[in-house]
Design a protein around this motif. Structure first.
Motif, PDB file in Angstrom:
ATOM      1  N   GLU A  19       0.825  -1.205   0.000  1.00  0.00           N
ATOM      2  CA  GLU A  19       0.000   0.000   0.000  1.00  0.00           C
ATOM      3  C   GLU A  19       0.862   1.260   0.000  1.00  0.00           C
ATOM      4  N   PRO A  20       0.385   2.339  -0.642  1.00  0.00           N
ATOM      5  CA  PRO A  20       1.167   3.589  -0.699  1.00  0.00           C
ATOM      6  C   PRO A  20       1.570   4.115   0.670  1.00  0.00           C
ATOM      7  N   GLU A  21       0.694   3.972   1.674  1.00  0.00           N
ATOM      8  CA  GLU A  21       1.003   4.509   3.001  1.00  0.00           C
ATOM      9  C   GLU A  21       2.042   3.682   3.748  1.00  0.00           C
ATOM     10  N   ASP A  22       2.395   2.505   3.228  1.00  0.00           N
ATOM     11  CA  ASP A  22       3.407   1.661   3.884  1.00  0.00           C
ATOM     12  C   ASP A  22       4.787   2.295   3.906  1.00  0.00           C
ATOM     13  N   VAL A  23       4.993   3.330   3.096  1.00  0.00           N
ATOM     14  CA  VAL A  23       6.329   3.938   3.029  1.00  0.00           C
ATOM     15  C   VAL A  23       6.750   4.492   4.387  1.00  0.00           C
ATOM     16  N   ALA A  59       8.700  11.152   4.763  1.00  0.00           N
ATOM     17  CA  ALA A  59       8.677  10.379   3.515  1.00  0.00           C
ATOM     18  C   ALA A  59       7.262  10.326   2.945  1.00  0.00           C
ATOM     19  N   HIS A  60       6.291  10.081   3.805  1.00  0.00           N
ATOM     20  CA  HIS A  60       4.908  10.004   3.330  1.00  0.00           C
ATOM     21  C   HIS A  60       4.417  11.357   2.834  1.00  0.00           C
ATOM     22  N   ARG A  61       4.755  12.430   3.550  1.00  0.00           N
ATOM     23  CA  ARG A  61       4.335  13.773   3.119  1.00  0.00           C
ATOM     24  C   ARG A  61       4.908  14.102   1.745  1.00  0.00           C
ATOM     25  N   LEU A  62       6.203  13.817   1.554  1.00  0.00           N
ATOM     26  CA  LEU A  62       6.850  14.146   0.273  1.00  0.00           C
ATOM     27  C   LEU A  62       6.264  13.348  -0.878  1.00  0.00           C
ATOM     28  N   THR A  63       6.130  12.045  -0.685  1.00  0.00           N
ATOM     29  CA  THR A  63       5.659  11.202  -1.789  1.00  0.00           C
ATOM     30  C   THR A  63       4.194  11.467  -2.109  1.00  0.00           C
ATOM     31  N   ALA A  64       3.390  11.719  -1.086  1.00  0.00           N
ATOM     32  CA  ALA A  64       1.974  12.026  -1.329  1.00  0.00           C
ATOM     33  C   ALA A  64       1.836  13.358  -2.057  1.00  0.00           C
ATOM     34  N   LEU A  65       2.624  14.334  -1.657  1.00  0.00           N
ATOM     35  CA  LEU A  65       2.600  15.645  -2.308  1.00  0.00           C
ATOM     36  C   LEU A  65       2.995  15.528  -3.776  1.00  0.00           C
ATOM     37  N   ALA A  66       4.090  14.806  -4.033  1.00  0.00           N
ATOM     38  CA  ALA A  66       4.553  14.642  -5.417  1.00  0.00           C
ATOM     39  C   ALA A  66       3.512  13.903  -6.252  1.00  0.00           C
TER      40      ALA A  66
END
Length: 443
Positions: free
Chosen positions: A239-243, A424-431
């Motif tokens: 899942e995406p949030e697993d990062v 990490a989650h904030r950056l990847t979700a934003l991108a």
């Protein structure tokens, strides 16, 4: 600035480097003005010095006529501007002819090179000598400059992956044409010049990293002794949030040096682009790829929302213990954690065909992706990752790939954050949100 200043400076520089290395051909200049994204800079000429003295003379001439120069090594800085100058009206100072390996020491594990020396050239040099040393390679291209990547603070895959942290003894031509050597290299005959970066007094090396304070014409790079044992690892998270949990689990292993090299973590879009080009037919000709279709690809290709790779280096006992600690750290976070060494890779390759017939899983295709990444973790350059820049092209990547020439769209963004799951989650979700909203896949 009057054109006559360029004209006069080019004539004087041609007298220094030879007329064949002062280029004003319209086609060559147009190529130099082309990157993987839209550029408007005009390049009035290209100068190709052959040694440090010629660089000094060209800089002095540029000063005399007040003409700006923009140095490049190989010019393959794809995604960051290629060889295009940052400002309009710069003469391109192409250092590609300066491609000598100046010094090499097997026992002290270093090599001294000029800016034109490429990853492929150093790799071949080490292999021809039967060296027990590994270089660190990036996935940019085998033809990329070692110095160019180091001064841009590029990174790779082995424990020596932070390239600027593993170099010393810079030789730099200053804007005045004077030369400065950093560390102990400024003292003639200093035995420690290639083995110790600090010298005495203030350290100057960082002034010439990502800066225009000087032109680096020589650098010593430290090489890694081949370990007794090497084992790569691969994992995936569903899942995406697993990062978030993944980064928090890996951080302690990086801090205590259980993991000595970088762990590279790619989302499903990045892995898909490494395996094939844009699936125009399945997407119905629409862009970008959205989550429902990506979910299908994840199931078919057996990839996760996040997919990681890295390697363990050391004695067999050290690698065995590191493997145990990695398995413990990723338990309950990574749905699949696999290890691979040379023997297992040979076996997998030999039985890939029968395995595919039995399971339906396209193992050959996955091995085609794994092999280049596996090699990078052992310091073997590869052009394979470059194929992903042809993602949206409707024709396959050519044998000799050139994203500038072929009109590939590529613009890298390199944010930096603490090794913390929340960041990490904030950056990847934003991108992901920004890119998908504007019609691009967030790789």
């Amino acid at each position: 600035m009057a054109f006559s200043a360029y004209d006069a400076s080019l004539a004087h520089m041609a007298a220094v480097v030879g007329p064949g290395h002062a280029i004003t051909d319209a086609g060559a200049l147009r190529t130099a003005e082309t990157a993987t994204f839209l550029t408007h800079q005009h390049v009035p000429g290209i100068i190709r010095p052959g040694d440090r003295r010629e660089v000094q003379e060209c800089v002095r001439i540029a000063n005399r006529f007040r003409v700006p120069v923009y140095p490049i090594s190989s010019g393959k800085n794809w995604g960051y501007g290629s060889r295009v100058p940052a400002a309009d009206g710069c003469l391109l100072l192409d250092l590609g002819r300066m491609n000598r390996i100046v010094d090499f020491n097997e026992e002290l594990a270093y090599v001294t090179v000029e800016p034109g020396v490429t990853q492929a050239q150093l790799y071949d040099f080490l292999r021809e000598r039967g060296s027990n040393l590994w270089m660190d390679a990036t996935g940019a291209s085998p033809e990329c400059s070692l110095i160019g990547n180091a001064v841009e603070r590029g990174f790779g895959h082995t424990p020596y992956g932070d390239h600027f942290a593993h170099c010393c003894g810079l030789e730099v031509v200053l804007p005045t044409g004077q030369v400065v050597e950093t560390g102990f290299a400024r003292f003639p005959g200093a035995n420690a010049a290639s083995a110790y970066r600090w010298g005495v007094g203030p350290s100057l090396d960082g002034l010439f990293s990502q800066s225009n304070f000087g032109i680096v014409t020589r650098m010593t790079l430290w090489l890694m002794p081949a370990p007794e044992y090497f084992q790569a690892y691969y994992f995936r998270c569903e899942e995406p949030e697993d990062v978030s949990a993944l980064i928090d689990a890996l951080r302690p292993l990086r801090l205590d040096h259980t993991i000595r090299g970088a762990s590279h973590i790619a989302n499903d879009y990045k892995v898909l682009s490494a395996l094939e080009q844009y699936p125009w037919e399945r997407a119905g000709g629409r862009t970008p790829l959205r989550e429902p279709l990506m979910r299908e690809f994840r199931r078919e290709l057996r990839i996760g929302a996040w997919n990681g790779s890295g390697a363990l280096y050391g004695t067999r006992a050290q690698v065995k213990e590191a493997r145990r600690l990695l398995q413990r750290a990723l338990r309950g976070i990574a749905s699949k954690l696999q290890f691979l060494d040379d023997r297992m890779l040979r076996v997998a390759s030999a039985f890939a065909g029968p395995y595919e017939m039995l399971t339906g899983w396209r193992l050959q295709r996955m091995l085609a992706l794994l092999r280049p990444v596996y090699g990078l973790m052992k310091g073997i350059p590869t052009a394979h990752p470059l194929a992903s820049t042809y993602w949206r092209k409707r024709t396959p990547p050519p044998a000799a790939m050139d994203p500038d020439r072929d009109g590939c769209g590529l613009l890298w963004a390199s944010p930096v954050a603490p090794a913390d799951g929340h960041h990490a989650h904030r950056l990847t979700a934003l991108a992901s949100d920004i890119l998908l909203d504007h019609g691009f896949e967030p790789m």
